[in-house]
Design a protein around this motif. Structure first.
Motif, PDB file in Angstrom:
ATOM      1  N   HIS A  14      34.884  16.364  62.123  1.00  0.00           N
ATOM      2  CA  HIS A  14      33.682  16.090  62.919  1.00  0.00           C
ATOM      3  C   HIS A  14      34.034  15.869  64.392  1.00  0.00           C
ATOM      4  CE1 HIS A  14      29.683  13.567  63.171  1.00  0.00           C
ATOM      5  NE2 HIS A  14      29.945  14.142  64.337  1.00  0.00           N
ATOM      6  N   HIS A  16      32.743  17.556  68.527  1.00  0.00           N
ATOM      7  CA  HIS A  16      31.675  18.324  69.185  1.00  0.00           C
ATOM      8  C   HIS A  16      32.212  19.245  70.264  1.00  0.00           C
ATOM      9  CE1 HIS A  16      28.279  16.208  67.310  1.00  0.00           C
ATOM     10  NE2 HIS A  16      29.128  15.202  67.253  1.00  0.00           N
ATOM     11  N   HIS A 207      29.319   9.512  59.311  1.00  0.00           N
ATOM     12  CA  HIS A 207      29.366   8.078  59.683  1.00  0.00           C
ATOM     13  C   HIS A 207      28.995   7.146  58.521  1.00  0.00           C
ATOM     14  CE1 HIS A 207      29.156  10.105  63.550  1.00  0.00           C
ATOM     15  NE2 HIS A 207      27.861  10.254  63.507  1.00  0.00           N
ATOM     16  N   ASP A 267      34.454  12.279  65.662  1.00  0.00           N
ATOM     17  CA  ASP A 267      33.301  12.428  66.557  1.00  0.00           C
ATOM     18  C   ASP A 267      33.755  12.586  68.021  1.00  0.00           C
ATOM     19  OD1 ASP A 267      30.600  12.816  66.760  1.00  0.00           O
ATOM     20  OD2 ASP A 267      30.046  10.711  66.780  1.00  0.00           O
TER      21      ASP A 267
HETATM   22 ZN   LIG Z   1      28.833  13.616  66.016  1.00  0.00          ZN
END
Ligand SMILES: [Zn+2]
Length: 311
Positions: A14, A16, A207, A267
């Motif tokens: 995960h 971006h 999450h 993330d």
């Molecule tokens: Zn994210």
């Protein structure tokens, strides 16, 4: 990567891909006419140099992420194109670095061309995962309008990433852009019927459910094709009416989902911050506190996502 559990090939499930087009699209949402002297000066004024604006060439941005992976000893990374219609950017980066970058794309499933877009993304652009944000785009996951979309992902052996739970997009807040999100669409329970209808399609709720930990556990217990990821600081735990820490999240998720349905993620999203080693270290410490066997840690840190992606 060398870890306290031994040598493990780490895959971050995960992160971006904040491309040039991602920022261009955000800039178009700024009030007033689009800035004529380029988007970055206008955006820079607002964000006060918190992040670097990316190279307009997505391949060069991809190269930067690969260098970041090399620096930290990361094997591969899921990079998500993080605004609808930006799938070409991450696809270009993944084409250049197919062994390192695993491309996912965000889609608004209510868009008229959503299913065609998804077909093209998997067929022509080599996407591996579809990302849905129900609270952002205000739709229910169980809406039967989306059946052809789920069928498309299933036919391509793709993964559905579903951001349920609390949703806050820091970059929008920093730019002063409104976030008209609606939490009534955010409950993982919405996924129950869909996950049952598509038992071979993997659904990943990131999450640890992002505030809906209980709901994640309830649906995941009933649907073996529901996964979670461990990404971000998980600071939503501060909103819970009872004390909750990362070790507790891992322990309970291990109990209900098992080590084969938990995917490591950070993330990570922008430079100069780059890959979130701090998040990785915190998660490793939590896993050490649980005295998990190295084989289970290896599943979480990369084995599970590798299995889902297939050969
Ligand atoms: Zn994210």
């Amino acid at each position: 990567m060398r870890t306290p559990f031994g040598e493990i090939p780490v895959i971050d499930a995960h992160t971006h891909f904040f491309s040039h087009r991602f920022f261009t699209t955000l800039a178009a949402e700024l009030p007033g006419s689009p800035p004529e002297r380029g988007i970055y000066p206008a955006l820079r004024q607002r964000e006060r140099l918190f992040w670097e604006f990316p190279d307009p060439d997505p391949v060069r941005l991809g190269k930067r992420w690969v260098a970041e992976m090399d620096r930290h000893g990361i094997h591969r990374m899921v990079l998500i194109s993080s605004i609808p219609t930006d799938e070409e950017s991450v696809a270009a980066a993944a084409r250049a670095f197919p062994d390192r970058i695993i491309p996912y794309f965000m889609l608004n499933p209510s868009a008229d061309d959503a299913t065609d877009r998804a077909k093209r993304a998997f067929d022509e652009l080599g996407m591996k995962g579809l990302c849905l944000f129900p609270a952002m785009h205000c739709f229910h996951l169980w809406d039967t309008r989306f059946t052809p979309l789920y069928e498309t992902v299933a036919a391509h052996h793709g993964i559905v990433f579903v951001h349920c739970g609390y949703l806050k997009i820091g970059i929008r807040d920093r730019l002063g852009l409104p976030s008209r999100f609606e939490m009534r669409f955010a409950n993982p329970v919405d996924l129950h019927g869909v996950a049952k209808a598509f038992p071979n399609l993997p659904f990943v709720i990131p999450h640890f459910g992002c505030g809906y930990f209980r709901e994640l556990l309830l649906v995941a217990d009933q649907c073996a094709n529901i996964y979670t990821d461990t990404s971000s600081s998980n600071d939503w735990v501060r909103l819970m009416p009872y004390p909750l820490d990362l070790s507790t999240l891992f322990a309970k998720a291990l109990e209900v989902l098992g080590p084969e349905r938990i995917l490591f993620g950070t993330d990570s999203s922008f430079f100069p911050r780059g890959w979130r080693k701090d998040i990785f270290d915190t998660q490793i410490a939590a896993l050490q506190a649980l005295h998990l066997p190295p084989s289970q840690v290896a599943q979480i840190l990369g084995g599970n996502i590798a299995r889902l992606l297939g050969p």
